[in-house]
Design a protein around this motif. Structure first.
Motif, mmCIF file in Angstrom:
data_model
loop_
_atom_site.group_PDB
_atom_site.id
_atom_site.type_symbol
_atom_site.label_atom_id
_atom_site.label_comp_id
_atom_site.label_asym_id
_atom_site.label_seq_id
_atom_site.Cartn_x
_atom_site.Cartn_y
_atom_site.Cartn_z
ATOM 1 N N GLU A 70 0.822 -1.211 0.000
ATOM 2 C CA GLU A 70 0.000 0.000 0.000
ATOM 3 C C GLU A 70 0.857 1.263 0.000
ATOM 4 N N THR A 71 2.166 1.084 0.135
ATOM 5 C CA THR A 71 3.092 2.215 0.191
ATOM 6 C C THR A 71 3.623 2.517 -1.198
ATOM 7 N N THR A 72 3.616 3.782 -1.569
ATOM 8 C CA THR A 72 4.107 4.168 -2.895
ATOM 9 C C THR A 72 5.502 4.772 -2.785
ATOM 10 N N GLY A 73 6.291 4.554 -3.834
ATOM 11 C CA GLY A 73 7.612 5.171 -3.904
ATOM 12 C C GLY A 73 8.685 4.475 -3.091
ATOM 13 N N VAL A 74 8.402 3.265 -2.589
ATOM 14 C CA VAL A 74 9.368 2.522 -1.781
ATOM 15 C C VAL A 74 9.434 1.090 -2.293
ATOM 16 N N THR A 75 10.659 0.588 -2.494
ATOM 17 C CA THR A 75 10.861 -0.809 -2.862
ATOM 18 C C THR A 75 11.753 -1.467 -1.819
ATOM 19 N N PHE A 76 11.328 -2.620 -1.332
ATOM 20 C CA PHE A 76 12.027 -3.323 -0.262
ATOM 21 C C PHE A 76 12.923 -4.390 -0.879
ATOM 22 N N VAL A 77 14.192 -4.393 -0.483
ATOM 23 C CA VAL A 77 15.177 -5.255 -1.129
ATOM 24 C C VAL A 77 16.063 -5.935 -0.090
ATOM 25 N N GLY A 78 16.745 -7.002 -0.526
ATOM 26 C CA GLY A 78 17.735 -7.659 0.313
ATOM 27 C C GLY A 78 17.130 -8.596 1.338
ATOM 28 N N ARG A 79 18.009 -9.174 2.138
ATOM 29 C CA ARG A 79 17.604 -10.165 3.127
ATOM 30 C C ARG A 79 16.654 -9.564 4.159
ATOM 31 N N LEU A 80 16.977 -8.390 4.677
ATOM 32 C CA LEU A 80 16.144 -7.789 5.715
ATOM 33 C C LEU A 80 14.880 -7.182 5.127
ATOM 34 N N GLY A 81 15.009 -6.534 3.983
ATOM 35 C CA GLY A 81 13.861 -5.872 3.389
ATOM 36 C C GLY A 81 12.793 -6.824 2.905
ATOM 37 N N THR A 82 13.200 -8.059 2.569
ATOM 38 C CA THR A 82 12.215 -9.043 2.096
ATOM 39 C C THR A 82 12.044 -10.199 3.082
ATOM 40 N N TYR A 83 12.743 -10.152 4.213
ATOM 41 C CA TYR A 83 12.631 -11.167 5.263
ATOM 42 C C TYR A 83 12.789 -12.571 4.682
ATOM 43 N N ARG A 84 13.887 -12.742 3.924
ATOM 44 C CA ARG A 84 14.201 -14.044 3.326
ATOM 45 C C ARG A 84 15.686 -14.292 3.492
ATOM 46 N N TYR A 85 16.074 -15.547 3.649
ATOM 47 C CA TYR A 85 17.485 -15.888 3.695
ATOM 48 C C TYR A 85 18.016 -15.884 2.267
ATOM 49 N N LEU A 86 18.930 -14.963 1.968
ATOM 50 C CA LEU A 86 19.486 -14.843 0.631
ATOM 51 C C LEU A 86 21.003 -14.953 0.687
ATOM 52 N N ASP A 87 21.582 -15.818 -0.124
ATOM 53 C CA ASP A 87 23.024 -15.825 -0.284
ATOM 54 C C ASP A 87 23.445 -14.584 -1.063
ATOM 55 N N MET A 88 24.754 -14.300 -1.043
ATOM 56 C CA MET A 88 25.241 -13.084 -1.689
ATOM 57 C C MET A 88 24.928 -13.058 -3.182
ATOM 58 N N ASP A 89 25.101 -14.180 -3.843
ATOM 59 C CA ASP A 89 24.876 -14.182 -5.289
ATOM 60 C C ASP A 89 23.414 -13.923 -5.626
ATOM 61 N N VAL A 90 22.506 -14.459 -4.817
ATOM 62 C CA VAL A 90 21.074 -14.228 -5.046
ATOM 63 C C VAL A 90 20.725 -12.777 -4.751
ATOM 64 N N THR A 91 21.341 -12.216 -3.722
ATOM 65 C CA THR A 91 21.138 -10.803 -3.402
ATOM 66 C C THR A 91 21.537 -9.924 -4.581
ATOM 67 N N ILE A 92 22.694 -10.215 -5.170
ATOM 68 C CA ILE A 92 23.160 -9.435 -6.310
ATOM 69 C C ILE A 92 22.261 -9.651 -7.517
ATOM 70 N N ARG A 93 21.876 -10.895 -7.771
ATOM 71 C CA ARG A 93 20.969 -11.188 -8.887
ATOM 72 C C ARG A 93 19.682 -10.388 -8.750
ATOM 73 N N GLU A 94 19.086 -10.396 -7.551
ATOM 74 C CA GLU A 94 17.829 -9.669 -7.365
ATOM 75 C C GLU A 94 18.046 -8.165 -7.457
ATOM 76 N N ALA A 95 19.223 -7.690 -7.032
ATOM 77 C CA ALA A 95 19.524 -6.261 -7.142
ATOM 78 C C ALA A 95 19.641 -5.851 -8.610
ATOM 79 N N LEU A 96 20.324 -6.656 -9.408
ATOM 80 C CA LEU A 96 20.419 -6.369 -10.839
ATOM 81 C C LEU A 96 19.031 -6.362 -11.482
#
Length: 382
Positions: free
Chosen positions: A332-358
């Motif tokens: 419901e929030t506009t202008g904000v995108t949540f990213v990374g392990r903390l922002g999406t509350y998921r366990y992400l390895d570094m490579d997956v974090t970078i993949r999702e960032a790209l």
């Protein structure tokens, strides 16, 4: 004219997205509450020994994603590194993940691969549909190996009985019937020659990026920016108004040794009566270097308190219910995108974090070209 965009967090997500958008002509501000870039990947040289220390615990880069591998190598030199984990159980040292050497040593056998498969199959319990971590382990390897290598370690790591954890956690752990003791099976594996912090600093080194360290970002000011990328805790953006999502945190007890303390980078301790989960010896994460002195961490896992650094999202039933509510608020929030392990509350390895960032950076640019707004999540956490 470029937009004014803020990256909250100077870790991998903020750096990679920020770099891509800066190269596209946007004006990027990266804000981090810590006094360094790199987030939990932060590394620094120990002044006394010269050892490169993984300040927030070891990070080992491994991936099958060739684009991600090429991306990180464009900002630093990666050196070959294979993670070979050992485990001390009842005064004996074994190789992990459980492999043919582990099986033969543990049971006092000299089995060939096909014999070992049959042997472990005879030990495994007949559980058609495992409902939790313990049942999954018993169905995989049987009671003896489970108690030695998984039960005590898991109780210490997660602070609860393995019967309370989902079976899916164990599905990520391999069981090998050969002598391969490389902990990971990915095509590309290595360590940045000079540590992760210089690599991330290099990604952030762009004329369109301003980095502000030691500053807190107030979510109430999100509307002052054209877009916000938030890599802090999802619940933190909303002031924890629905409650706090559960995390495990880590305490590190550092000690020094003159020489080589354990002969490997990571030594697990499977027995429940040993209070730490593992000891990491940091100079072994850079085998191309030579150091007389050694820096080591005893690693202790516990429940995360409000002022602790969150490491591992728990994602149990109660957390998932609360997570769904926070995701609804985020959408419901506009202008904000949540990213990374903390922002999406998921366990992400570094490579997956970078993949999702790209992918997130590209999605933002694609949406902008269409005159559309990027949503709260590239991938929904629920």
């Amino acid at each position: 004219m470029g937009k004014r965009i803020v990256m909250v967090g100077a870790g991998l997500s903020g750096a990679v997205i920020g770099r891509m958008l800066a190269e596209a002509g946007h004006k990027i501000t990266v804000i981090d509450s810590r006094d360094h870039v790199g987030g939990n990947c932060h590394t620094q040289r120990d002044e006394d020994t010269g050892v490169m220390v993984h300040v927030y615990g070891p990070h080992i880069f491994h991936t099958d994603d060739e684009e991600v591998w090429n991306y990180v190598n464009s900002f630093t030199t990666f050196m070959p590194y294979k993670n070979r984990v050992k485990s001390t159980v009842d005064g004996q040292v074994y190789s992990l993940p459980v492999n043919l050497h582990t099986i033969n040593q543990f049971f006092g056998q000299a089995l060939r691969p096909d014999e070992a498969r049959d042997f472990i199959k005879s030990k495994a319990e007949d559980i058609a549909e495992p409902q939790n971590f313990e049942e999954q382990a018993l169905a995989f390897v049987g009671s003896d190996l489970y108690k030695a290598f998984f039960k005590g370690y898991t109780e210490k790591q997660w602070g609860c009985s393995p019967t309370e954890l989902p079976a899916s956690i164990l599905k990520r752990l391999p069981l090998r019937f050969n002598y391969d003791d490389n902990y990971f099976f990915h095509k590309f594996q290595g360590m940045p020659e000079d540590g992760y912090t210089p690599m991330i600093a290099s990604i952030l080194d762009h004329a369109g990026i301003t980095v502000k360290l030691g500053e807190m970002f107030d979510p109430a000011t999100a509307g002052d920016w054209d877009h916000v990328f938030w890599s802090g805790p999802l619940d933190g953006f909303f002031g924890y108004e629905l409650g706090r999502l559960g995390y495990r945190t880590l305490d590190f007890k550092e000690f020094r040794y003159d020489g080589d303390y354990q002969g490997c980078a990571v030594m697990n301790y499977g027995n429940a009566d040993v209070p730490y989960t593992r000891i990491t010896e940091h100079k072994h994460f850079a085998p191309w270097e030579s150091h007389e002195g050694s820096v080591l961490y005893e690693e202790y896992s516990r429940a995360c308190e409000p002022h602790d650094i969150p490491y591992y999202p728990i994602r149990m039933v109660d957390e998932k219910a609360m997570l769904s509510d926070y995701v609804a608020k985020a959408n419901e929030t506009t202008g904000v995108t949540f990213v990374g392990r903390l922002g999406t509350y998921r366990y992400l390895d570094m490579d997956v974090t970078i993949r999702e960032a790209l992918d997130t950076g590209r999605a933002f640019l694609a949406a902008e070209e269409k005159g559309e707004a990027l949503g709260a999540f590239l991938k929904s956490p629920v």
